[in-house]
Design a protein around this motif. Structure first.
Motif, PDB file in Angstrom:
ATOM      1  N   HIS A  52       0.832  -1.204   0.000  1.00 34.84           N
ATOM      2  CA  HIS A  52       0.000   0.000   0.000  1.00 34.84           C
ATOM      3  C   HIS A  52       0.869   1.258   0.000  1.00 34.84           C
ATOM      4  CE1 HIS A  52      -3.442   2.496   0.673  1.00 34.84           C
ATOM      5  NE2 HIS A  52      -3.037   2.889   1.867  1.00 34.84           N
ATOM      6  N   LEU A  53       1.938   1.237   0.783  1.00 33.82           N
ATOM      7  CA  LEU A  53       2.847   2.389   0.818  1.00 33.82           C
ATOM      8  C   LEU A  53       3.517   2.565  -0.538  1.00 33.82           C
ATOM      9  CD1 LEU A  53       4.542   2.031   4.328  1.00 33.82           C
ATOM     10  CD2 LEU A  53       2.781   3.650   3.640  1.00 33.82           C
ATOM     11  N   PHE A  54       3.868   1.443  -1.173  1.00 24.76           N
ATOM     12  CA  PHE A  54       4.504   1.481  -2.494  1.00 24.76           C
ATOM     13  C   PHE A  54       3.535   2.056  -3.533  1.00 24.76           C
ATOM     14  CE2 PHE A  54       4.632  -0.980  -6.486  1.00 24.76           C
ATOM     15  CZ  PHE A  54       5.809  -0.474  -7.032  1.00 24.76           C
ATOM     16  N   ASN A  55       2.257   1.648  -3.462  1.00 21.18           N
ATOM     17  CA  ASN A  55       1.253   2.101  -4.429  1.00 21.18           C
ATOM     18  C   ASN A  55       0.879   3.568  -4.256  1.00 21.18           C
ATOM     19  OD1 ASN A  55      -0.596  -1.020  -4.415  1.00 21.18           O
ATOM     20  ND2 ASN A  55       0.943  -0.297  -5.849  1.00 21.18           N
ATOM     21  N   PHE A  56       0.797   4.018  -3.014  1.00 19.67           N
ATOM     22  CA  PHE A  56       0.260   5.357  -2.784  1.00 19.67           C
ATOM     23  C   PHE A  56       1.245   6.325  -2.126  1.00 19.67           C
ATOM     24  CE2 PHE A  56      -3.376   2.661  -3.351  1.00 19.67           C
ATOM     25  CZ  PHE A  56      -4.235   3.428  -4.106  1.00 19.67           C
ATOM     26  N   TRP A  57       1.709   5.956  -0.931  1.00 22.80           N
ATOM     27  CA  TRP A  57       2.539   6.897  -0.185  1.00 22.80           C
ATOM     28  C   TRP A  57       3.792   7.292  -0.965  1.00 22.80           C
ATOM     29  CZ3 TRP A  57       7.486   6.302   2.072  1.00 22.80           C
ATOM     30  CH2 TRP A  57       7.859   7.331   2.927  1.00 22.80           C
ATOM     31  N   ALA A  58       4.443   6.302  -1.598  1.00 21.71           N
ATOM     32  CA  ALA A  58       5.686   6.566  -2.315  1.00 21.71           C
ATOM     33  C   ALA A  58       5.464   7.476  -3.519  1.00 21.71           C
ATOM     34  CB  ALA A  58       6.320   5.247  -2.771  1.00 21.71           C
ATOM     35  N   ASN A  59       4.210   7.504  -4.013  1.00 18.18           N
ATOM     36  CA  ASN A  59       3.909   8.363  -5.160  1.00 18.18           C
ATOM     37  C   ASN A  59       3.363   9.716  -4.748  1.00 18.18           C
ATOM     38  OD1 ASN A  59       4.596   6.516  -7.189  1.00 18.18           O
ATOM     39  ND2 ASN A  59       2.645   5.446  -6.895  1.00 18.18           N
ATOM     40  N   MET A  60       2.958   9.811  -3.489  1.00 16.76           N
ATOM     41  CA  MET A  60       2.265  11.034  -3.074  1.00 16.76           C
ATOM     42  C   MET A  60       3.065  11.824  -2.040  1.00 16.76           C
ATOM     43  SD  MET A  60      -1.528   9.347  -3.199  1.00 16.76           S
ATOM     44  CE  MET A  60      -2.446  10.832  -2.812  1.00 16.76           C
ATOM     45  N   GLN A  61       2.944  11.455  -0.751  1.00 15.60           N
ATOM     46  CA  GLN A  61       3.635  12.257   0.264  1.00 15.60           C
ATOM     47  C   GLN A  61       5.149  12.257   0.048  1.00 15.60           C
ATOM     48  OE1 GLN A  61       3.815  11.106   4.519  1.00 15.60           O
ATOM     49  NE2 GLN A  61       2.622  12.972   4.885  1.00 15.60           N
ATOM     50  N   LEU A  62       5.695  11.089  -0.269  1.00 15.22           N
ATOM     51  CA  LEU A  62       7.147  10.988  -0.430  1.00 15.22           C
ATOM     52  C   LEU A  62       7.631  11.880  -1.564  1.00 15.22           C
ATOM     53  CD1 LEU A  62       9.756   9.559   0.481  1.00 15.22           C
ATOM     54  CD2 LEU A  62       9.292   7.816  -1.227  1.00 15.22           C
ATOM     55  N   VAL A  63       6.906  11.840  -2.688  1.00 13.56           N
ATOM     56  CA  VAL A  63       7.285  12.662  -3.843  1.00 13.56           C
ATOM     57  C   VAL A  63       7.234  14.143  -3.463  1.00 13.56           C
ATOM     58  CG1 VAL A  63       6.474  13.431  -6.104  1.00 13.56           C
ATOM     59  CG2 VAL A  63       6.635  10.983  -5.593  1.00 13.56           C
ATOM     60  N   GLU A  64       6.202  14.494  -2.723  1.00  7.73           N
ATOM     61  CA  GLU A  64       6.043  15.887  -2.333  1.00  7.73           C
ATOM     62  C   GLU A  64       7.202  16.346  -1.430  1.00  7.73           C
ATOM     63  OE1 GLU A  64       2.293  18.246  -0.643  1.00  7.73           O
ATOM     64  OE2 GLU A  64       1.747  16.426  -1.738  1.00  7.73           O
ATOM     65  N   VAL A  65       7.562  15.451  -0.499  1.00 10.36           N
ATOM     66  CA  VAL A  65       8.671  15.781   0.401  1.00 10.36           C
ATOM     67  C   VAL A  65       9.963  15.924  -0.400  1.00 10.36           C
ATOM     68  CG1 VAL A  65      10.104  14.901   2.280  1.00 10.36           C
ATOM     69  CG2 VAL A  65       7.622  14.731   2.428  1.00 10.36           C
ATOM     70  N   LEU A  66      10.199  14.973  -1.299  1.00  9.59           N
ATOM     71  CA  LEU A  66      11.417  15.026  -2.119  1.00  9.59           C
ATOM     72  C   LEU A  66      11.443  16.301  -2.963  1.00  9.59           C
ATOM     73  CD1 LEU A  66      11.713  11.317  -3.323  1.00  9.59           C
ATOM     74  CD2 LEU A  66      13.130  12.491  -1.634  1.00  9.59           C
ATOM     75  N   HIS A  67      10.257  16.661  -3.478  1.00 13.13           N
ATOM     76  CA  HIS A  67      10.157  17.870  -4.290  1.00 13.13           C
ATOM     77  C   HIS A  67      10.508  19.104  -3.468  1.00 13.13           C
ATOM     78  CE1 HIS A  67       8.745  20.265  -7.637  1.00 13.13           C
ATOM     79  NE2 HIS A  67       8.066  21.024  -6.780  1.00 13.13           N
ATOM     80  N   MET A  68       9.990  19.127  -2.247  1.00 13.44           N
ATOM     81  CA  MET A  68      10.264  20.256  -1.363  1.00 13.44           C
ATOM     82  C   MET A  68      11.742  20.340  -1.021  1.00 13.44           C
ATOM     83  SD  MET A  68       6.946  20.041   1.050  1.00 13.44           S
ATOM     84  CE  MET A  68       7.747  20.692   2.498  1.00 13.44           C
ATOM     85  N   LEU A  69      12.384  19.155  -0.938  1.00 21.60           N
ATOM     86  CA  LEU A  69      13.807  19.126  -0.601  1.00 21.60           C
ATOM     87  C   LEU A  69      14.667  19.457  -1.813  1.00 21.60           C
ATOM     88  CD1 LEU A  69      13.921  15.975   1.695  1.00 21.60           C
ATOM     89  CD2 LEU A  69      14.050  18.373   2.381  1.00 21.60           C
ATOM     90  N   GLY A  70      14.002  19.692  -2.958  1.00 22.52           N
ATOM     91  CA  GLY A  70      14.737  20.116  -4.137  1.00 22.52           C
ATOM     92  C   GLY A  70      15.157  18.998  -5.063  1.00 22.52           C
ATOM     93  N   ALA A  71      14.661  17.769  -4.821  1.00 27.51           N
ATOM     94  CA  ALA A  71      15.016  16.658  -5.706  1.00 27.51           C
ATOM     95  C   ALA A  71      14.298  16.829  -7.041  1.00 27.51           C
ATOM     96  CB  ALA A  71      14.635  15.328  -5.069  1.00 27.51           C
ATOM     97  N   ASN A  72      14.846  16.236  -8.063  1.00 27.97           N
ATOM     98  CA  ASN A  72      14.284  16.381  -9.395  1.00 27.97           C
ATOM     99  C   ASN A  72      13.179  15.341  -9.625  1.00 27.97           C
ATOM    100  OD1 ASN A  72      13.862  17.169 -12.000  1.00 27.97           O
ATOM    101  ND2 ASN A  72      15.583  15.980 -12.839  1.00 27.97           N
ATOM    102  N   VAL A  73      12.003  15.569  -9.036  1.00 26.88           N
ATOM    103  CA  VAL A  73      10.883  14.649  -9.221  1.00 26.88           C
ATOM    104  C   VAL A  73       9.679  15.418  -9.718  1.00 26.88           C
ATOM    105  CG1 VAL A  73      11.534  12.857  -7.565  1.00 26.88           C
ATOM    106  CG2 VAL A  73      10.354  14.914  -6.757  1.00 26.88           C
ATOM    107  N   ASP A  74       8.795  14.701 -10.410  1.00 24.10           N
ATOM    108  CA  ASP A  74       7.593  15.331 -10.932  1.00 24.10           C
ATOM    109  C   ASP A  74       6.493  15.249  -9.883  1.00 24.10           C
ATOM    110  OD1 ASP A  74       5.494  16.295 -12.315  1.00 24.10           O
ATOM    111  OD2 ASP A  74       5.250  14.528 -13.611  1.00 24.10           O
ATOM    112  N   ALA A  75       6.145  16.367  -9.282  1.00 22.12           N
ATOM    113  CA  ALA A  75       5.176  16.360  -8.193  1.00 22.12           C
ATOM    114  C   ALA A  75       3.790  16.777  -8.664  1.00 22.12           C
ATOM    115  CB  ALA A  75       5.649  17.273  -7.072  1.00 22.12           C
ATOM    116  N   SER A  76       3.571  16.792  -9.987  1.00 21.96           N
ATOM    117  CA  SER A  76       2.293  17.298 -10.478  1.00 21.96           C
ATOM    118  C   SER A  76       1.123  16.394 -10.087  1.00 21.96           C
ATOM    119  CB  SER A  76       2.350  17.454 -12.001  1.00 21.96           C
ATOM    120  OG  SER A  76       2.663  16.209 -12.592  1.00 21.96           O
ATOM    121  N   LEU A  77       1.380  15.075  -9.894  1.00 25.63           N
ATOM    122  CA  LEU A  77       0.298  14.157  -9.542  1.00 25.63           C
ATOM    123  C   LEU A  77       0.290  13.799  -8.057  1.00 25.63           C
ATOM    124  CD1 LEU A  77       0.394  11.695 -12.578  1.00 25.63           C
ATOM    125  CD2 LEU A  77      -1.422  13.307 -12.033  1.00 25.63           C
ATOM    126  N   ALA A  78       1.199  14.438  -7.274  1.00 22.59           N
ATOM    127  CA  ALA A  78       1.398  14.021  -5.884  1.00 22.59           C
ATOM    128  C   ALA A  78       0.139  14.144  -5.042  1.00 22.59           C
ATOM    129  CB  ALA A  78       2.525  14.824  -5.255  1.00 22.59           C
TER     130      ALA A  78
END
Lengths: 251, 228
Positions: free
Chosen positions: B119-145
């Protein structure tokens, strides 16, 4: 008159605590249905002695269900398939002609096998000695109704006091937990005014001793309650938890 | 400290963490139901619970609860195995009144943890984690987070995931039907009357929670455009 039955008996034989045990098989012929389980073992032992073999060692004493000495794990049940009865109160009419009956000792790390079907249950005595008593002077016999106790409370305390300390709860428990025994011993006092004075100390020291002796942790499977020959309720376990938690929070 | 070194104390830890997690599931299920009625509303909740400070603190708290519950489950199970002794019974019968779940709580718990990892792999890793990484300046696409509905649709379009989630939720149902009353029994809040009351309350509560979760899975598996 019950009919006679013939059956195969599979009994755990073990020469000593450190020896390796194994099942031995005996054929029993024409045993009357009104023979008690222990009498049946007496018959077998007599024939073993006559043949010059070692008799099967098993614990027993009063043979009327009140001393708590008999044990035996018969066909997957502590004290056999009868409910609310000890092994000595189990009769051969419970079994059918041609059955195979498996008899094992209590299995628990805290109850090591002494020999054959006899296990060492001194762990229970040690728990009792840790606090299963009232040590204050309660005086002579009080007048009736001098200390009013509700009928339901008196009944519950009496039901808890019915525990004979046989260890069937530990034998039945997949966790080898002694909580039903300890909770019955704590409850029979905790419910009554004479026992309340030392209730907190009692709960703490008996649980501590139980943990120290290597009994397991209760996970509320209710196997103990189902197999207890005295039908002790697990509501006693809830009371023990309550007493213990309350006592520790107060410290 | 009695909580850590007595048998009753360790079980109190299991009970309190378990009850807290049941309350979280109730909260989680209530939010999920929104996805059946309104995709927009659900995504608003996703936005609200993204990588905000309060959501991150709550996530850390939940993770701590799961870790505590799991670590103590391992400690207690190992101790209980030891207490049982090396030699098992040759002939065993399940006594009457003994729930199957109560004797298999650890196995059920492991299934629940594995389901949670999926469940974490399906959702959390694509949502909250991506958002956190985006905030930390990582090069991830957060448009669907914060587009939770997108990930619900994507996950339950795949029948294998649907089957795995159903297995997970059924295991969770068994785990909680025993766990709920067992927790209250351990906390000492039971007697001849309350024992039955807690069992009924637990069964009803847990069934509602699991049916709520299953409803979202079922709706999106059957009709991928639900909530539009």
């Amino acid at each position: 008159m019950d009919k006679n039955i013939s059956f195969t008996l599979k009994v755990w034989r073990q020469r000593g605590p450190k020896e390796k045990g194994a099942f031995a098989t005996y054929q029993m012929k024409d045993i009357p249905g009104d023979t008690s389980f222990l009498e049946m073992l007496d018959i077998l032992n007599e024939s073993l002695v006559n043949k010059g073999e070692e008799p099967i060692v098993f614990d027993h004493d009063c043979r009327e269900g009140i001393c708590g000495m008999c044990s035996l794990y018969v066909n997957g049940h502590p004290h056999g398939p009868a409910t609310g009865a000890t092994t000595c109160q189990l009769y051969m009419r419970r079994f059918k002609d041609g059955d195979t009956i498996t008899v094992e000792p209590w299995r628990s790390a805290a109850f090591p096998v002494i020999r054959d079907l006899m296990v060492d249950r001194t762990a229970f005595d040690k728990i009792q000695q840790a606090g299963g008593y009232v040590s204050i002077n309660t005086g002579g016999m009080p007048d009736a109704n001098a200390i009013p106790i509700g009928k339901d409370v008196a009944e519950e305390a009496m039901d808890a006091a019915a525990c004979v300390g046989c260890g069937a709860c530990v034998a039945a428990c997949k966790n080898g937990s002694a909580m039903l025994f300890v909770s019955a011993k704590v409850s029979q006092f905790a419910l009554l005014p004479q026992g309340k004075a030392e209730a907190a100390k009692r709960a703490k020291s008996m649980v501590a001793k139980m943990d120290e002796l290597g009994f397991g942790n209760c996970t509320n499977t209710r196997a103990c309650e189902a197999e207890c020959p005295k039908c002790i309720s697990i509501s006693n376990i809830a009371r023990l938890n309550r007493e213990f938690i309350k006592a520790k929070l107060k410290d | 400290m009695w909580l850590f070194n007595s048998s009753v104390g360790k079980k109190v830890i299991m009970s309190v963490s378990g009850i807290a997690l049941v309350l979280f599931l109730l909260f989680h299920m209530s939010m999920n139901l929104v996805a059946i009625f309104s995709a927009e509303g659900y995504n608003m909740i996703c936005e609200f619970l993204g990588a905000n400070w309060y959501a991150l603190i709550a996530t850390a708290g939940l993770a701590a609860l799961v870790v505590v519950h799991f670590v103590y489950a391992i400690i207690l199970t190992l101790q209980n195995k030891k207490a049982r002794g090396g030699q098992g019974y040759a002939y065993t019968v399940k006594p009457k009144n003994v729930e199957w779940a109560s004797q298999n709580m650890f196995v059920l718990g492991v299934i629940v943890i594995l389901g949670m990892a999926l469940h974490l792999f399906n959702f959390w890793a694509n949502m909250q984690l991506v958002e956190v990484l985006h905030m930390l300046g990582a090069n991830v696409d957060a448009s669907l987070a914060a587009d939770g509905v997108h990930y619900i649709k994507e996950t339950f379009a795949c029948p294998v995931y649907v089957a795995l989630y159903v297995i997970w939720l059924v295991a969770l149902w068994f785990h909680l039907t025993h766990g709920f009353w067992s927790a209250l029994q351990t906390l000492g809040w039971a007697n001849q009357i309350w024992f039955n009351r807690w069992r009924v309350i637990g069964n009803v509560l847990v069934t509602i929670i699991i049916l709520g979760f299953l409803a979202v899975v079922a709706v999106y598996a059957v009709c991928p455009c639900a909530g539009c």
